[in-house]
Design an enzyme around this catalytic site. Structure first.
Site, PDB file in Angstrom:
ATOM      1  CD  GLN A   1      54.719  44.947  53.645  1.00 53.43           C
ATOM      2  OE1 GLN A   1      55.647  44.931  53.231  1.00 53.43           O
ATOM      3  NE2 GLN A   1      54.064  43.538  53.379  1.00 53.43           N
TER       4      GLN A   1
ATOM      5  CE1 TYR B   1      61.199  45.167  56.553  1.00 54.75           C
ATOM      6  CE2 TYR B   1      62.256  44.492  54.605  1.00 54.75           C
ATOM      7  CZ  TYR B   1      61.637  45.130  55.349  1.00 54.75           C
ATOM      8  OH  TYR B   1      59.895  44.926  54.824  1.00 54.75           O
TER       9      TYR B   1
ATOM     10  CG  ASN C   1      65.653  47.644  55.037  1.00 55.63           C
ATOM     11  OD1 ASN C   1      63.984  48.052  54.522  1.00 55.63           O
ATOM     12  ND2 ASN C   1      66.085  47.219  54.339  1.00 55.63           N
TER      13      ASN C   1
ATOM     14  CD  GLU D   1      30.113  34.087  78.057  1.00 57.13           C
ATOM     15  OE1 GLU D   1      29.445  33.405  77.825  1.00 57.13           O
ATOM     16  OE2 GLU D   1      29.271  35.014  76.991  1.00 57.13           O
TER      17      GLU D   1
ATOM     18  CB  SER E   1      19.456  33.533  74.407  1.00 58.78           C
ATOM     19  OG  SER E   1      19.020  32.406  73.913  1.00 58.78           O
TER      20      SER E   1
ATOM     21  CE  LYS F   1      55.098  47.729  58.789  1.00 58.29           C
ATOM     22  NZ  LYS F   1      55.910  46.876  58.937  1.00 58.29           N
TER      23      LYS F   1
ATOM     24  CB  SER G   1      52.184  46.631  54.144  1.00 52.94           C
ATOM     25  OG  SER G   1      53.444  48.003  53.204  1.00 52.94           O
TER      26      SER G   1
ATOM     27  CE  LYS H   1      21.805  32.051  78.801  1.00 52.72           C
ATOM     28  NZ  LYS H   1      22.348  30.933  78.077  1.00 52.72           N
TER      29      LYS H   1
ATOM     30  CB  THR I   1      42.784  28.321  98.038  1.00 50.49           C
ATOM     31  OG1 THR I   1      41.652  27.600  98.960  1.00 50.49           O
ATOM     32  CG2 THR I   1      43.117  29.724  98.127  1.00 50.49           C
ATOM     33  CG  HIS I   2      42.398  24.744  95.626  1.00 49.42           C
ATOM     34  ND1 HIS I   2      43.711  23.812  95.219  1.00 49.42           N
ATOM     35  CD2 HIS I   2      42.949  25.100  96.385  1.00 49.42           C
ATOM     36  CE1 HIS I   2      45.014  23.936  95.421  1.00 49.42           C
ATOM     37  NE2 HIS I   2      43.748  24.391  96.990  1.00 49.42           N
TER      38      HIS I   2
HETATM   39  N1  ARG Z   1      56.731  47.938  53.443  1.00 53.01           N
HETATM   40  C1  ARG Z   1      57.359  47.370  54.315  1.00 53.01           C
HETATM   41  C2  ARG Z   1      57.817  47.036  55.937  1.00 53.01           C
HETATM   42  O1  ARG Z   1      56.750  46.931  56.449  1.00 53.01           O
HETATM   43  C3  ARG Z   1      58.451  48.821  54.673  1.00 53.01           C
HETATM   44  C4  ARG Z   1      60.195  48.120  53.869  1.00 53.01           C
HETATM   45  C5  ARG Z   1      60.577  47.304  52.737  1.00 53.01           C
HETATM   46  N2  ARG Z   1      61.735  47.347  52.446  1.00 53.01           N
HETATM   47  C6  ARG Z   1      62.043  46.581  51.945  1.00 53.01           C
HETATM   48  N3  ARG Z   1      63.960  46.635  51.902  1.00 53.01           N
HETATM   49  N4  ARG Z   1      61.407  45.796  50.930  1.00 53.01           N
HETATM   50  O2  ARG Z   1      58.514  46.128  56.300  1.00 53.01           O
END
Ligand code: ARG
Length: 457
Positions: A322, A317, A110, A290, A277, A325, A23, A283, A155-156
């Site tokens: 992961q 966990y 975690n 948009e 355009s 993110k 990651s 244009k 409205t509408h």
């Molecule tokens: N890269 C992991 C995440 O974003 C970090 C936590 C990993 N924990 C584990 N027990 N493998 O969630």
């Protein structure tokens, strides 16, 4: 490369597995928070005598060096080390030796990742709040400038009643005000320290979570270690709040797109914020609004992503998490970019006041005011509605507007009409006549602007 967890493994991780699980490509953005959290953790370990002061100082210094290296772009992140946490810990051990290996005492990735994301989001929420405050200022400055600009309210998407352009823009000011409340409220739940939950059950070591909370300025410490490492509500909440904000920006964008069309012709977009355009030389396209409208789809998609990732996960966990993110980061980036670009564009829009005013003159936009006139003279509203409807039909059949009607023509429809009816059918009278709180009269709108400027609003 030796992974921190390599102890129980005999086989080397397959490259395809490293690529799949890594990651670092995206969680690298947490690096500052990871170091900040680790420094606080090390201070606590030292203070509690879980590690020696000497080791504590070595760790803190080492982390400081890594901070500088990353900031200067001299740090080499390695895919094989999975994530930002392992990259930094690995570098620390290389730098300061066995003392570095003590940083992860009483901690798990975690609770570490939960901490990093909370620290990150807390900062970003403050940034977003600043951007919204600025955006709302822009809306108010347009409202101030256009306190006399009249336009059709819809409205509408059918012309309904005359309104002030100020009033229209202040509607968005209200929406964004609620958006601020929502993210501020979300911040309360982001601002809780999860560190100390360790993997899921807490630790046998004598840690001091309140001390870490103090160092990292968390007003609260989480109450349940299992919840601490598996809670992503705060991310869902933030993306939900952001989806609502994006919805507001999208509606405004839609209006700008419509208004800048030949058909409406209400506004002219600044050239610096429009594009051409590649085939049609004439244009000038409203790409900015948009794209804001389009990016709303991304953020709502991110909301679905986090809901779907979380919905079936057993405590505590799971690696699925992961996947929280990228939707979060994308939401933060998108919301910030959209608010910023609209804040920059809005002050440069030219409003074609004449076109707007002309659009109000036709379409029987004061018909409701005629009905309310009859009510003021004593007629039940339903009856007044019917009488006015008949007048409108008469006008359509005779190709005239309500303002062309004579007093005696009105009186053909009801004895309730007196000479003063002619004072109630103009656009100006319609606007000025609005008495209810929150209505579009110049008086009400000015008072709202005053309240906002005095920070009461
Ligand atoms: N890269 C992991 C995440 O974003 C970090 C936590 C990993 N924990 C584990 N027990 N493998 O969630």
């Amino acid at each position: 490369m030796n992974k921190p967890w390599a102890g129980r493994f005999k086989e080397k991780t397959e490259k395809i597995v490293e690529d799949f699980t890594s990651s670092i490509a995206f969680d690298v953005r947490l690096w500052k928070y990871d170091i900040e959290g680790s420094i606080a953790h090390a201070k606590m370990l030292g203070r509690q005598k879980i590690i020696s002061k000497k080791d504590m100082n070595l760790i803190i210094r080492g982390l400081g060096d890594i901070y500088e290296e990353i900031e200067a772009g001299r740090f080499r992140f390695k895919d094989g080390l999975e994530d930002i946490h392992m990259n930094i810990e690995h570098a620390l051990i290389k730098k300061v030796g066995p003392a570095g290996g003590k940083l992860h005492t009483a901690r798990s990735r975690n609770d570490q990742v939960a901490l990093d994301v909370r620290l990150y989001l807390r900062d970003e929420i403050h940034e977003i709040l600043k951007l919204i405050i600025n955006f709302r200022r822009v809306l108010v400055s347009i409202a101030k400038k256009h306190i006399n600009t009249v336009m059709p309210g819809y409205t509408h998407l059918q012309r309904a009643q005359p309104v002030l352009l100020s009033h229209h823009f202040l509607a968005y000011h209200e929406m964004l005000g609620r958006d601020m409340e929502r993210v501020r409220d979300c911040l309360k739940r982001v601002n809780v320290l999860p560190l100390g939950a360790a993997a899921l059950a807490g630790t046998t070591l004598p840690i001091n979570r309140n001390y870490v909370a103090k160092l990292l300025k968390f007003p609260e410490v989480s109450e349940n270690s299992m919840d601490s490492v598996s809670d992503r509500d705060f991310i869902a909440e933030f993306i939900a709040a952001s989806s609502i904000t994006m919805g507001h920006l999208s509606r405004l964008s839609e209006e700008l797109i419509l208004w800048s069309s030949e058909e409406f012709g209400f506004i002219e977009l600044p050239e610096a914020f429009a594009t051409g355009s590649s085939i049609m030389p004439q244009k000038k396209n409203p790409d900015i609004p948009e794209l804001v409208r389009g990016k709303t789809g991304r953020v709502v998609g991110n909301l679905m992503a986090i809901f779907t990732v979380m919905k079936g996960l057993p405590l505590a966990y799971n690696r699925d998490m992961q996947e929280d993110k990228e939707p979060l980061f994308d939401t933060v980036d998108t919301v910030k970019a959209c608010i910023s670009v609209l804040s920059a564009m809005l002050p440069r829009i030219r409003f074609r006041k004449k076109v707007m005013a002309e659009a109000v003159e036709s379409g029987f936009m004061t018909a409701t005011d005629v009905a309310e006139y009859l009510v003021k003279k004593g007629m039940p509203f339903r009856e007044a509605h019917g009488v006015t409807g008949a007048i409108v039909r008469y006008c359509i059949e005779n190709k005239k507007d309500i303002t062309d009607m004579t007093v005696s023509e009105f009186q053909d429809y009801s004895d309730y009409f007196k000479k003063d009816i002619v004072n109630h059918i103009t656009v100006q009278a319609s606007l000025e006549g609005k008495k209810s709180q929150g209505s579009t009269s110049g008086k009400m709108v000015s008072s709202r602007i005053r309240n906002i400027s005095n920070r009461k609003g």
